[in-house]
Design a protein around this motif. Sequence first.
Motif, PDB file in Angstrom:
ATOM      1  N   ALA A 124     -17.109 -30.683  31.351  1.00  0.00           N
ATOM      2  CA  ALA A 124     -17.500 -31.487  29.900  1.00  0.00           C
ATOM      3  C   ALA A 124     -16.519 -32.710  29.795  1.00  0.00           C
ATOM      4  O   ALA A 124     -15.554 -32.916  30.421  1.00  0.00           O
ATOM      5  N   VAL A 125     -17.453 -33.560  29.344  1.00  0.00           N
ATOM      6  CA  VAL A 125     -16.998 -35.069  29.191  1.00  0.00           C
ATOM      7  C   VAL A 125     -16.654 -35.448  27.847  1.00  0.00           C
ATOM      8  O   VAL A 125     -17.501 -35.177  27.116  1.00  0.00           O
ATOM      9  N   PHE A 126     -15.437 -35.871  27.497  1.00  0.00           N
ATOM     10  CA  PHE A 126     -15.181 -36.314  26.065  1.00  0.00           C
ATOM     11  C   PHE A 126     -15.080 -37.722  25.922  1.00  0.00           C
ATOM     12  O   PHE A 126     -14.681 -38.518  26.711  1.00  0.00           O
ATOM     13  N   GLY A 127     -15.771 -38.055  24.899  1.00  0.00           N
ATOM     14  CA  GLY A 127     -15.458 -39.495  24.420  1.00  0.00           C
ATOM     15  C   GLY A 127     -14.404 -39.803  23.297  1.00  0.00           C
ATOM     16  O   GLY A 127     -14.412 -39.324  22.345  1.00  0.00           O
ATOM     17  N   SER A 128     -13.555 -40.279  23.827  1.00  0.00           N
ATOM     18  CA  SER A 128     -12.180 -40.599  23.007  1.00  0.00           C
ATOM     19  C   SER A 128     -12.646 -41.366  21.712  1.00  0.00           C
ATOM     20  O   SER A 128     -13.416 -42.323  21.970  1.00  0.00           O
ATOM     21  N   THR A 129     -11.946 -41.147  20.939  1.00  0.00           N
ATOM     22  CA  THR A 129     -12.048 -42.027  19.552  1.00  0.00           C
ATOM     23  C   THR A 129     -10.549 -42.735  19.198  1.00  0.00           C
ATOM     24  O   THR A 129      -9.735 -42.399  19.351  1.00  0.00           O
ATOM     25  N   CYS A 130     -11.047 -43.749  18.462  1.00  0.00           N
ATOM     26  CA  CYS A 130      -9.815 -44.768  17.992  1.00  0.00           C
ATOM     27  C   CYS A 130     -10.030 -44.828  16.455  1.00  0.00           C
ATOM     28  O   CYS A 130     -11.128 -44.510  15.485  1.00  0.00           O
ATOM     29  N   PRO A 157      -7.932 -42.375  26.943  1.00  0.00           N
ATOM     30  CA  PRO A 157      -8.658 -42.585  28.369  1.00  0.00           C
ATOM     31  C   PRO A 157      -7.991 -43.732  29.074  1.00  0.00           C
ATOM     32  O   PRO A 157      -7.170 -44.517  28.562  1.00  0.00           O
ATOM     33  N   ASP A 158      -8.540 -43.606  30.298  1.00  0.00           N
ATOM     34  CA  ASP A 158      -8.349 -44.881  31.143  1.00  0.00           C
ATOM     35  C   ASP A 158      -9.250 -45.918  30.912  1.00  0.00           C
ATOM     36  O   ASP A 158     -10.520 -45.424  30.501  1.00  0.00           O
ATOM     37  N   PRO A 159      -9.040 -47.088  30.895  1.00  0.00           N
ATOM     38  CA  PRO A 159      -9.999 -48.119  30.502  1.00  0.00           C
ATOM     39  C   PRO A 159     -11.258 -48.161  31.328  1.00  0.00           C
ATOM     40  O   PRO A 159     -12.161 -48.601  30.941  1.00  0.00           O
ATOM     41  N   TRP A 211     -12.926 -33.901  31.532  1.00  0.00           N
ATOM     42  CA  TRP A 211     -12.888 -35.289  31.681  1.00  0.00           C
ATOM     43  C   TRP A 211     -12.840 -36.262  30.557  1.00  0.00           C
ATOM     44  O   TRP A 211     -13.744 -35.846  29.486  1.00  0.00           O
ATOM     45  N   LEU A 212     -12.044 -37.306  30.367  1.00  0.00           N
ATOM     46  CA  LEU A 212     -12.173 -38.345  29.252  1.00  0.00           C
ATOM     47  C   LEU A 212     -13.330 -39.426  30.094  1.00  0.00           C
ATOM     48  O   LEU A 212     -12.837 -39.911  31.097  1.00  0.00           O
ATOM     49  N   THR A 213     -14.128 -39.953  29.247  1.00  0.00           N
ATOM     50  CA  THR A 213     -15.040 -41.010  29.754  1.00  0.00           C
ATOM     51  C   THR A 213     -14.068 -42.277  29.390  1.00  0.00           C
ATOM     52  O   THR A 213     -13.226 -42.331  28.828  1.00  0.00           O
ATOM     53  N   PRO A 214     -14.140 -43.299  30.465  1.00  0.00           N
ATOM     54  CA  PRO A 214     -13.535 -44.647  30.416  1.00  0.00           C
ATOM     55  C   PRO A 214     -13.583 -44.971  29.062  1.00  0.00           C
ATOM     56  O   PRO A 214     -14.777 -45.291  28.402  1.00  0.00           O
ATOM     57  N   GLY A 215     -12.543 -45.643  28.528  1.00  0.00           N
ATOM     58  CA  GLY A 215     -12.393 -46.324  27.143  1.00  0.00           C
ATOM     59  C   GLY A 215     -12.728 -45.546  25.995  1.00  0.00           C
ATOM     60  O   GLY A 215     -12.977 -44.234  26.103  1.00  0.00           O
ATOM     61  N   TYR A 216     -12.899 -46.285  24.833  1.00  0.00           N
ATOM     62  CA  TYR A 216     -13.274 -45.259  23.661  1.00  0.00           C
ATOM     63  C   TYR A 216     -14.669 -45.491  23.264  1.00  0.00           C
ATOM     64  O   TYR A 216     -15.400 -46.417  23.498  1.00  0.00           O
TER      65      TYR A 216
END
Length: 289
Positions: A124-130, A157-159, A211-216
């Motif tokens: 599962a790959v998550f897209g972080s939000t800001c 996330p890591d950038p 996992w978190l995808t790199p960046g937002y």
Amino acid sequence: MIPTIAVLLTCFNRRAKTLAALEALFKQDGAGTTFTLNVFLVDDGSTDGTGDAVRGAFPQVHAIDGTGDLYWNGGMRRAFEGALEQSFDYMLWLNDDTDLNSDAILRLLETSKRLAQQGKDKTAVFGSTCDPQTGDLTYGGFQRRKGPILRLQHVGPDPKHPREVTTMAGNCALVCKAAVDAVGNLEPRFFHAWGDVDYGMRLRDAGGSVWLTPGYLAQCDPNPAAQRWRDDPSLSLRDRLAHLNSFRGLYPPDWLLFMRRHGGLLWPLAWAIPYVQLITRHLRFKLSA
């Protein structure tokens, strides 16, 4: 063949936000050429015309009427059920208050494929939000803190590189078919929240990873109401406890189920921590008043 993605949403009385989220979704770079989208949206008894507006503006959406008492977990389960009647390469969980960047899905797919090439095929790959105003993290992953007691810390996330985490929120998550086959649908006993956090941990128990995808990848406003029990110095102890126990907070049946399932032998201690924190914060507020 290009990847097929089932997009799952649930909504209630946020007509403008729901339409904006769908507009951003269908304007994704690569939609229709690099990947295909099939959207399953549950309108859980909206009284502001959300369902009719979606059907009028986006007739390609599979609009499903809810019962009015599904909340997030139940609504997403219903959308999940609709998608499970067909076969898709991925399922994308999307909140209707989440505005995707134009390249969000391409970046989610890129991360998922990169991980698959490394032998991680149940992800599962998550897209972080800001926050759209401040750029601060609003939703990301959860990392287990060190120690024998289960405590989850919100992380961003890591950038540049995918970041493995313990579990995730459900605002913008791409779940591959192998992960869906391993875990199935969301747990029906959860009411509003916690079903997404539980899903990520069940996936890890099944040999998968989160996992978190790199960046937002998107913008999403923060939800201060969910943390009012912790941050509002004006609340009485009774009101503070009511906010913590509301469906936007821990919600006691969900919190108990989650901790008994994932907290190990020391789950009672993990279960009690937020209540101890509530009392100490309340005393601190009173002493500093």
